[in-house]
Design a protein around this motif. Structure first.
Motif, PDB file in Angstrom:
ATOM      1  N   THR A 123       0.830  -1.199   0.000  1.00  0.00           N
ATOM      2  CA  THR A 123       0.000   0.000   0.000  1.00  0.00           C
ATOM      3  C   THR A 123       0.867   1.253   0.000  1.00  0.00           C
ATOM      4  O   THR A 123       0.632   2.191  -0.758  1.00  0.00           O
ATOM      5  N   CYS A 124       1.882   1.256   0.865  1.00  0.00           N
ATOM      6  CA  CYS A 124       2.759   2.422   0.961  1.00  0.00           C
ATOM      7  C   CYS A 124       3.575   2.623  -0.316  1.00  0.00           C
ATOM      8  O   CYS A 124       3.842   3.761  -0.706  1.00  0.00           O
ATOM      9  N   LEU A 125       3.967   1.530  -0.967  1.00  0.00           N
ATOM     10  CA  LEU A 125       4.665   1.670  -2.246  1.00  0.00           C
ATOM     11  C   LEU A 125       3.786   2.425  -3.244  1.00  0.00           C
ATOM     12  O   LEU A 125       4.281   3.222  -4.034  1.00  0.00           O
ATOM     13  N   CYS A 135      11.893   3.122  -9.062  1.00  0.00           N
ATOM     14  CA  CYS A 135      13.281   2.935  -8.647  1.00  0.00           C
ATOM     15  C   CYS A 135      13.387   2.069  -7.390  1.00  0.00           C
ATOM     16  O   CYS A 135      14.265   1.203  -7.308  1.00  0.00           O
ATOM     17  N   VAL A 136      12.493   2.259  -6.434  1.00  0.00           N
ATOM     18  CA  VAL A 136      12.518   1.461  -5.206  1.00  0.00           C
ATOM     19  C   VAL A 136      12.233  -0.005  -5.530  1.00  0.00           C
ATOM     20  O   VAL A 136      12.906  -0.909  -5.033  1.00  0.00           O
ATOM     21  N   ARG A 137      11.231  -0.248  -6.368  1.00  0.00           N
ATOM     22  CA  ARG A 137      10.915  -1.635  -6.745  1.00  0.00           C
ATOM     23  C   ARG A 137      12.099  -2.306  -7.453  1.00  0.00           C
ATOM     24  O   ARG A 137      12.453  -3.439  -7.149  1.00  0.00           O
ATOM     25  N   LEU A 141      13.290  -4.809  -4.731  1.00  0.00           N
ATOM     26  CA  LEU A 141      12.570  -6.037  -5.044  1.00  0.00           C
ATOM     27  C   LEU A 141      13.237  -6.843  -6.156  1.00  0.00           C
ATOM     28  O   LEU A 141      13.130  -8.059  -6.186  1.00  0.00           O
ATOM     29  N   GLU A 142      13.899  -6.154  -7.067  1.00  0.00           N
ATOM     30  CA  GLU A 142      14.553  -6.878  -8.165  1.00  0.00           C
ATOM     31  C   GLU A 142      16.070  -6.831  -8.062  1.00  0.00           C
ATOM     32  O   GLU A 142      16.770  -7.326  -8.932  1.00  0.00           O
ATOM     33  N   GLN A 143      16.581  -6.191  -6.999  1.00  0.00           N
ATOM     34  CA  GLN A 143      18.012  -6.103  -6.710  1.00  0.00           C
ATOM     35  C   GLN A 143      18.845  -5.590  -7.891  1.00  0.00           C
ATOM     36  O   GLN A 143      19.916  -6.101  -8.179  1.00  0.00           O
ATOM     37  N   LYS A 144      18.315  -4.596  -8.573  1.00  0.00           N
ATOM     38  CA  LYS A 144      19.068  -3.977  -9.664  1.00  0.00           C
ATOM     39  C   LYS A 144      20.018  -2.931  -9.074  1.00  0.00           C
ATOM     40  O   LYS A 144      19.716  -2.304  -8.064  1.00  0.00           O
ATOM     41  N   GLN A 165      16.552   7.071  -2.415  1.00  0.00           N
ATOM     42  CA  GLN A 165      16.711   7.609  -1.061  1.00  0.00           C
ATOM     43  C   GLN A 165      15.409   8.256  -0.569  1.00  0.00           C
ATOM     44  O   GLN A 165      14.951   7.979   0.546  1.00  0.00           O
ATOM     45  N   ASN A 166      14.804   9.079  -1.396  1.00  0.00           N
ATOM     46  CA  ASN A 166      13.558   9.736  -1.000  1.00  0.00           C
ATOM     47  C   ASN A 166      12.411   8.738  -0.894  1.00  0.00           C
ATOM     48  O   ASN A 166      11.568   8.839   0.000  1.00  0.00           O
TER      49      ASN A 166
END
Length: 178
Positions: A123-125, A135-137, A141-144, A165-166
């Motif tokens: 939900t927060c994502l 970018c966070v995913r 989540l995909e370790q890129k 970061q943000n």
């Protein structure tokens, strides 16, 4: 027997009934994780069964401190691998991805996460702006790596770092509020 004892006993004996006792409580959670990524009931059910079959070998060779967290990461990565196969992306080494994720979980001081925690995270994502969420995913989540994310998204490398970061900060704030 508690979870750690079941895990130890399974590693020593390879007894599938023990593995079944360890796995059964998480089947509905895993189905939810798989459905979130695969968006298909039948594929998600197949994934839950395939993950069990893979655990027969994987659990005997891996040191697992927190089974629930490890299993969640394993299921998530399994689903991502299935999605990548559909996109014909073959240059990702999933074994390294799983090992790194497991090590990150084992080294952190995280509390046990519940299904509600994972729902809250999802939900927060969704509250992040598109650039941050993407970018966070990709990063978590995909370790890129930063460079790969910049190539995938077309964002400048410094922008990618800033979005991550943000996004991480905003996720933390959102998670603490809920």
């Amino acid at each position: 027997m508690d979870e750690k004892e079941l895990l130890t006993y399974y590693k020593q004996t390879g007894d599938l009934n023990t593995l079944g006792k360890l796995y059964a409580p998480y089947m509905s959670l895993l189905y939810g994780v798989c459905y979130k990524y695969l968006q298909d009931e039948e594929r998600s059910q197949d994934a839950v069964m395939q993950i069990f079959e893979e655990l027969i070998v994987k659990l005997r060779g891996h040191e697992v401190e927190n089974f629930k967290s490890w299993l969640y990461v394993y299921a998530r990565n399994y689903c991502l691998m299935q999605l990548r196969k559909g996109k014909k992306i073959t240059n990702v080494d999933i074994e390294d991805n799983l090992y790194e994720s497991e090590q990150q979980l084992n080294q952190s001081d995280e509390e046990d996460w519940t299904e509600g925690d994972f729902k809250k995270l999802e939900t927060c994502l969704g509250t992040l702006n598109n650039e941050q969420e993407t970018c966070v995913r990709l990063f978590y989540l995909e370790q890129k790596c930063y460079r790969d994310i910049a190539e995938i998204t077309g964002f400048d490398l410094n922008k990618v770092k800033s979005f991550i970061q943000n996004g991480k900060r905003n996720l933390k704030i959102c998670m603490e509020k809920k």
